[in-house]
Design a protein around this motif. Structure first.
Motif, short mmCIF file in Angstrom:
data_model
loop_
_atom_site.label_atom_id
_atom_site.label_comp_id
_atom_site.label_asym_id
_atom_site.label_seq_id
_atom_site.Cartn_x
_atom_site.Cartn_y
_atom_site.Cartn_z
N ILE B 26 0.80 -1.12 0.07
CA ILE B 26 -0.08 -0.03 0.06
C ILE B 26 0.90 1.03 0.02
CG2 ILE B 26 -1.65 1.32 1.36
CD1 ILE B 26 -2.69 -1.39 2.33
N SER B 27 0.56 2.33 -0.94
CA SER B 27 1.39 3.37 -1.09
C SER B 27 1.70 4.16 0.46
CB SER B 27 0.80 4.35 -1.78
OG SER B 27 1.39 5.58 -2.30
N GLY B 28 2.91 4.39 0.65
CA GLY B 28 3.13 5.01 2.03
C GLY B 28 3.34 4.22 2.88
N HIS B 29 3.27 2.84 2.88
CA HIS B 29 3.76 1.80 3.90
C HIS B 29 5.05 1.65 3.92
CE1 HIS B 29 -0.47 -0.22 4.72
NE2 HIS B 29 -0.65 1.38 5.02
N ALA B 30 5.99 1.90 5.07
CA ALA B 30 7.48 1.65 5.28
C ALA B 30 7.84 0.50 5.27
CB ALA B 30 7.72 2.67 6.31
N THR B 31 6.96 -0.63 5.89
CA THR B 31 7.22 -1.78 6.36
C THR B 31 6.45 -2.86 5.50
OG1 THR B 31 7.64 -1.00 8.60
CG2 THR B 31 7.57 -3.33 8.35
#
Lengths: 114, 116
Positions: B26-31
């Motif tokens: 998902i866009s913006g998910h860092a992990t």
């Protein structure tokens, strides 16, 4: 074809009845728990969570109970519907060195009879 | 609603061949996480990325498995050579928070691998 959940414990309930799915966890240091629902051919879907400083949490038609003394979780589904048929997993967050790891328990297959 | 994308959905390969799976979180998910799920069992973590860095790969069979997330966005999991015991569902998940305490993980639909 794919035969999902052949070796999973199965709970069969009548539509409209309440369901209770149980789970035992292993690590007394776990501070966060999640219940996931997994339908055939899909990834796990978050249902409800609970922190270790709580013993009960309610959502829409679902309730999670936590008994830290015996390291036991349960998921209660009220007025079970056909769409609730799936495999249910409990999962615990365990601190591992510098990170947290999500450890899944063995699942339970819920079958809802019409 | 944003979802984790995975491809292919199904893969059949012969043992000793190479296979690769792709995940777009998902866009913006860092992990980003890769899990393996054997039929009838819960998912088991293979590798965890924070941005482009590996945080945990302790359960990844590194003699045959590799994973990368070069730009900190999408990720590839590779198996070479595949073995019969690798037959499983490979799930990708992502979570939003930039710190390591990222409780809510969103799972993709998975790639079902069959090794013959």
């Amino acid at each position: 074809g794919e035969s999902v959940g052949l070796h999973l414990p199965t709970l069969s309930v009548q539509e409209g009845d309440n369901s209770i799915i149980n789970c035992a966890y292993s690590n007394s240091a776990s501070d966060y728990f999640i219940w996931y629902k997994q339908e055939s051919g899909k990834g796990p879907q978050f249902i409800i969570d609970i922190r270790s400083n709580m013993d009960k949490r309610q959502g829409q038609r679902v309730t999670v109970l936590l008994n830290k003394t015996v390291k036991h979780l349960s998921l209660q589904i009220a007025a079970t519907q056909p769409g609730d048929s799936a495999v249910y997993f409990c999962a615990e967050f365990i601190r591992m060195d510098s990170s947290y790891k999500l450890i899944f328990g063995s699942g339970t297959r819920l079958l809802v009879r019409p | 609603e944003a979802e984790v994308a995975q491809s292919p959905r199904y893969k059949i390969t012969e043992k000793s061949q190479a296979v690769a799976f792709w995940c777009d979180p998902i866009s913006g998910h860092a992990t980003l996480y890769w899990y393996r799920q054997i039929l009838g069992q819960g998912p088991e973590l293979l590798v965890q990325f924070q941005d482009e860095s590996v945080v945990d790969d302790s359960q990844l069979p590194k003699d045959r498995f590799s994973a990368e997330r070069l730009k900190g966005v999408d990720s590839t999991l590779k198996i070479q050579p595949a073995e019969l015991g690798d037959s499983a569902m490979y799930l990708c998940a992502s979570s939003r928070l930039r710190d390591l305490i990222s409780y809510e993980q969103y799972f993709g639909p998975g790639t079902r691998l069959t090794v013959t």
